[in-house]
Design a protein around this motif. Structure first.
Motif, PDB file in Angstrom:
ATOM      1  N   PRO A 135       0.815  -1.214   0.000  1.00 11.98           N
ATOM      2  CA  PRO A 135       0.000   0.000   0.000  1.00 11.98           C
ATOM      3  C   PRO A 135       0.847   1.262   0.000  1.00 11.98           C
ATOM      4  O   PRO A 135       2.041   1.237   0.313  1.00 11.98           O
ATOM      5  CB  PRO A 135      -0.783  -0.116   1.315  1.00 11.98           C
ATOM      6  CG  PRO A 135       0.165  -0.850   2.217  1.00 11.98           C
ATOM      7  CD  PRO A 135       0.863  -1.853   1.341  1.00 11.98           C
ATOM      8  N   ALA A 136       0.220   2.385  -0.342  1.00 10.08           N
ATOM      9  CA  ALA A 136       0.831   3.694  -0.179  1.00 10.08           C
ATOM     10  C   ALA A 136       0.547   4.166   1.239  1.00 10.08           C
ATOM     11  O   ALA A 136      -0.599   4.107   1.702  1.00 10.08           O
ATOM     12  CB  ALA A 136       0.259   4.684  -1.187  1.00 10.08           C
ATOM     13  N   LEU A 137       1.575   4.641   1.920  1.00 10.32           N
ATOM     14  CA  LEU A 137       1.454   5.022   3.322  1.00 10.32           C
ATOM     15  C   LEU A 137       1.966   6.437   3.544  1.00 10.32           C
ATOM     16  O   LEU A 137       2.914   6.872   2.882  1.00 10.32           O
ATOM     17  CB  LEU A 137       2.260   4.066   4.215  1.00 10.32           C
ATOM     18  CG  LEU A 137       1.975   2.567   4.098  1.00 10.32           C
ATOM     19  CD1 LEU A 137       2.962   1.789   4.957  1.00 10.32           C
ATOM     20  CD2 LEU A 137       0.542   2.246   4.495  1.00 10.32           C
ATOM     21  N   ARG A 144      -5.409   7.412   0.448  1.00  8.37           N
ATOM     22  CA  ARG A 144      -6.193   7.211  -0.765  1.00  8.37           C
ATOM     23  C   ARG A 144      -6.519   8.575  -1.353  1.00  8.37           C
ATOM     24  O   ARG A 144      -6.600   9.579  -0.637  1.00  8.37           O
ATOM     25  CB  ARG A 144      -7.471   6.419  -0.489  1.00  8.37           C
ATOM     26  CG  ARG A 144      -8.400   7.040   0.514  1.00  8.37           C
ATOM     27  CD  ARG A 144      -9.603   6.156   0.792  1.00  8.37           C
ATOM     28  NE  ARG A 144     -10.376   5.911  -0.414  1.00  8.37           N
ATOM     29  CZ  ARG A 144     -11.405   5.069  -0.454  1.00  8.37           C
ATOM     30  NH1 ARG A 144     -11.764   4.391   0.617  1.00  8.37           N
ATOM     31  NH2 ARG A 144     -12.075   4.901  -1.578  1.00  8.37           N
ATOM     32  N   PRO A 145      -6.762   8.651  -2.663  1.00 11.85           N
ATOM     33  CA  PRO A 145      -7.044   9.942  -3.309  1.00 11.85           C
ATOM     34  C   PRO A 145      -8.483  10.374  -3.098  1.00 11.85           C
ATOM     35  O   PRO A 145      -9.298   9.658  -2.509  1.00 11.85           O
ATOM     36  CB  PRO A 145      -6.767   9.661  -4.781  1.00 11.85           C
ATOM     37  CG  PRO A 145      -7.096   8.204  -4.934  1.00 11.85           C
ATOM     38  CD  PRO A 145      -6.674   7.559  -3.631  1.00 11.85           C
ATOM     39  N   SER A 146      -8.795  11.556  -3.625  1.00 15.27           N
ATOM     40  CA  SER A 146     -10.167  12.061  -3.569  1.00 15.27           C
ATOM     41  C   SER A 146     -11.049  11.264  -4.520  1.00 15.27           C
ATOM     42  O   SER A 146     -10.566  10.447  -5.320  1.00 15.27           O
ATOM     43  CB  SER A 146     -10.192  13.540  -3.944  1.00 15.27           C
ATOM     44  OG  SER A 146     -10.093  13.697  -5.355  1.00 15.27           O
ATOM     45  N   CYS A 188       2.297  13.287  -4.096  1.00 14.55           N
ATOM     46  CA  CYS A 188       1.904  12.678  -2.828  1.00 14.55           C
ATOM     47  C   CYS A 188       0.651  13.334  -2.256  1.00 14.55           C
ATOM     48  O   CYS A 188      -0.194  12.661  -1.658  1.00 14.55           O
ATOM     49  CB  CYS A 188       3.051  12.768  -1.826  1.00 14.55           C
ATOM     50  SG  CYS A 188       4.477  11.737  -2.246  1.00 14.55           S
ATOM     51  N   LEU A 189       0.510  14.647  -2.423  1.00 12.98           N
ATOM     52  CA  LEU A 189      -0.683  15.347  -1.949  1.00 12.98           C
ATOM     53  C   LEU A 189      -1.934  14.877  -2.690  1.00 12.98           C
ATOM     54  O   LEU A 189      -3.025  14.819  -2.118  1.00 12.98           O
ATOM     55  CB  LEU A 189      -0.499  16.856  -2.113  1.00 12.98           C
ATOM     56  CG  LEU A 189       0.476  17.502  -1.131  1.00 12.98           C
ATOM     57  CD1 LEU A 189       0.810  18.925  -1.577  1.00 12.98           C
ATOM     58  CD2 LEU A 189      -0.067  17.504   0.285  1.00 12.98           C
ATOM     59  N   LEU A 214       5.110   6.035  -7.868  1.00 10.66           N
ATOM     60  CA  LEU A 214       4.724   4.745  -7.290  1.00 10.66           C
ATOM     61  C   LEU A 214       3.767   4.958  -6.120  1.00 10.66           C
ATOM     62  O   LEU A 214       2.763   4.246  -5.994  1.00 10.66           O
ATOM     63  CB  LEU A 214       5.959   3.984  -6.819  1.00 10.66           C
ATOM     64  CG  LEU A 214       5.668   2.658  -6.108  1.00 10.66           C
ATOM     65  CD1 LEU A 214       5.019   1.659  -7.061  1.00 10.66           C
ATOM     66  CD2 LEU A 214       6.937   2.070  -5.503  1.00 10.66           C
ATOM     67  N   ILE A 215       4.062   5.929  -5.262  1.00 11.21           N
ATOM     68  CA  ILE A 215       3.195   6.211  -4.115  1.00 11.21           C
ATOM     69  C   ILE A 215       1.792   6.561  -4.598  1.00 11.21           C
ATOM     70  O   ILE A 215       0.790   6.056  -4.065  1.00 11.21           O
ATOM     71  CB  ILE A 215       3.806   7.339  -3.266  1.00 11.21           C
ATOM     72  CG1 ILE A 215       5.113   6.854  -2.625  1.00 11.21           C
ATOM     73  CG2 ILE A 215       2.826   7.825  -2.205  1.00 11.21           C
ATOM     74  CD1 ILE A 215       6.015   7.958  -2.120  1.00 11.21           C
ATOM     75  N   ALA A 216       1.709   7.405  -5.623  1.00 15.94           N
ATOM     76  CA  ALA A 216       0.401   7.777  -6.170  1.00 15.94           C
ATOM     77  C   ALA A 216      -0.319   6.567  -6.765  1.00 15.94           C
ATOM     78  O   ALA A 216      -1.513   6.346  -6.514  1.00 15.94           O
ATOM     79  CB  ALA A 216       0.568   8.873  -7.212  1.00 15.94           C
ATOM     80  N   GLU A 217       0.388   5.770  -7.542  1.00 13.99           N
ATOM     81  CA  GLU A 217      -0.239   4.602  -8.175  1.00 13.99           C
ATOM     82  C   GLU A 217      -0.750   3.613  -7.135  1.00 13.99           C
ATOM     83  O   GLU A 217      -1.859   3.077  -7.267  1.00 13.99           O
ATOM     84  CB  GLU A 217       0.760   3.931  -9.112  1.00 13.99           C
ATOM     85  CG  GLU A 217       1.009   4.710 -10.395  1.00 13.99           C
ATOM     86  CD  GLU A 217       2.099   4.098 -11.254  1.00 13.99           C
ATOM     87  OE1 GLU A 217       2.776   3.161 -10.774  1.00 13.99           O
ATOM     88  OE2 GLU A 217       2.258   4.552 -12.395  1.00 13.99           O
TER      89      GLU A 217
END
Length: 260
Positions: A135-137, A144-146, A188-189, A214-217
């Motif tokens: 996961p992205a942490l 998680r995104p909007s 990242c934001l 990668l973090i975003a994906e």
């Protein structure tokens, strides 16, 4: 089993140390100068952090290649299966202006694909991490995104250049523009849902986007260049044709409205 988690732990540990090093220079008026060909500012802090990262990372993984904004590039990296791609201080202008919006962006790329990434914002105590199979942490908590689906009214991190009506098929599409100094932090934001998207119509360097892409994906965001093509890394030219980073439906709306 992959050793992505081992690489991520190395990146995270070293990023925190590098962040501490950068803070020793922050607000201390470090020596700075402009790079040739209008390539932006660099400071003694950038170089000190770069030297530290290279010593620690390559000391731990001597068989990995190396690509950094502040190192002389070598085609030898193209022969390596795995490569470190780093920006020692992403947001150097902010750093020199005593703005906290700077950080370290560090990635491991395997055969052109990012498999571990860290974006560490030392002055803000924010550490974003991800592996290709995890996961992205943010500071250890999943992000998680909007749920934005349309450009009009969306909050978008970009420069004023993107407002140019000529870029869009039907004129400026009515998003709400903001900007943050670090390119990696912008991605990242979006990954954590504080903004809906980030876009750029200018060339983007691999070291600015590798770790954060990668973090975003892994957070569930679609990451492409401005033509809608997926990023590839450790390439000879080290650049992508802009970027569009947004949740899937919003990304599709960008692709439908951009004049490519």
């Amino acid at each position: 089993m992959s050793n992505y988690q081992d690489d991520l732990q190395l990146l995270e540990d070293v990023a925190r140390e590098a962040g501490d090093l950068s803070l020793r220079y922050w607000k201390q008026s470090p020596e700075a100068w402009n790079k040739p060909a209008d390539a932006g500012p660099v400071s003694e802090a950038d170089l000190a952090v770069n030297d530290f990262l290279e010593a620690r990372l390559r000391g731990a993984r001597p068989d990995y290649g190396w690509l950094s904004e502040e190192s002389v590039d070598s085609t030898e990296r193209l022969e390596n299966e795995r490569v470190f791609i780093i920006d020692p201080i992403d947001g150097t202008r902010a750093f020199l202006n005593e703005d906290p919006g700077f950080g370290q962006a560090i990635a491991v790329v395997e055969n052109g694909r990012v498999v571990a990434g860290v974006v560490h914002m030392p002055a803000l105590a924010l550490t974003y991490t991800a592996t290709a199979d995890g996961p992205a942490l943010l500071n250890g908590t999943p992000i998680r995104p909007s749920n934005a689906t349309r450009i009009r009214g969306a909050t978008v991190l970009t420069s004023k250049f993107s407002d140019d009506p000529g870029i869009w098929l039907n004129g400026f599409p009515g998003y709400k523009r903001s900007l943050r100094p670090s390119m990696a932090w912008r991605l990242c934001l979006v990954a954590e849902g504080r903004f809906d998207a980030t876009i750029s119509m200018r060339k983007s360097w691999e070291w600015d986007v590798a770790a954060a892409s990668l973090i975003a994906e892994r957070a569930g965001v679609t990451v492409t260049n401005r033509l809608g093509e997926p990023f590839g890394f450790n390439r000879p030219e080290c650049q992508e044709d802009g970027l569009v980073v947004a949740p899937p439906e919003l990304h599709a709306d960008f692709m439908a409205q951009l004049r490519n």
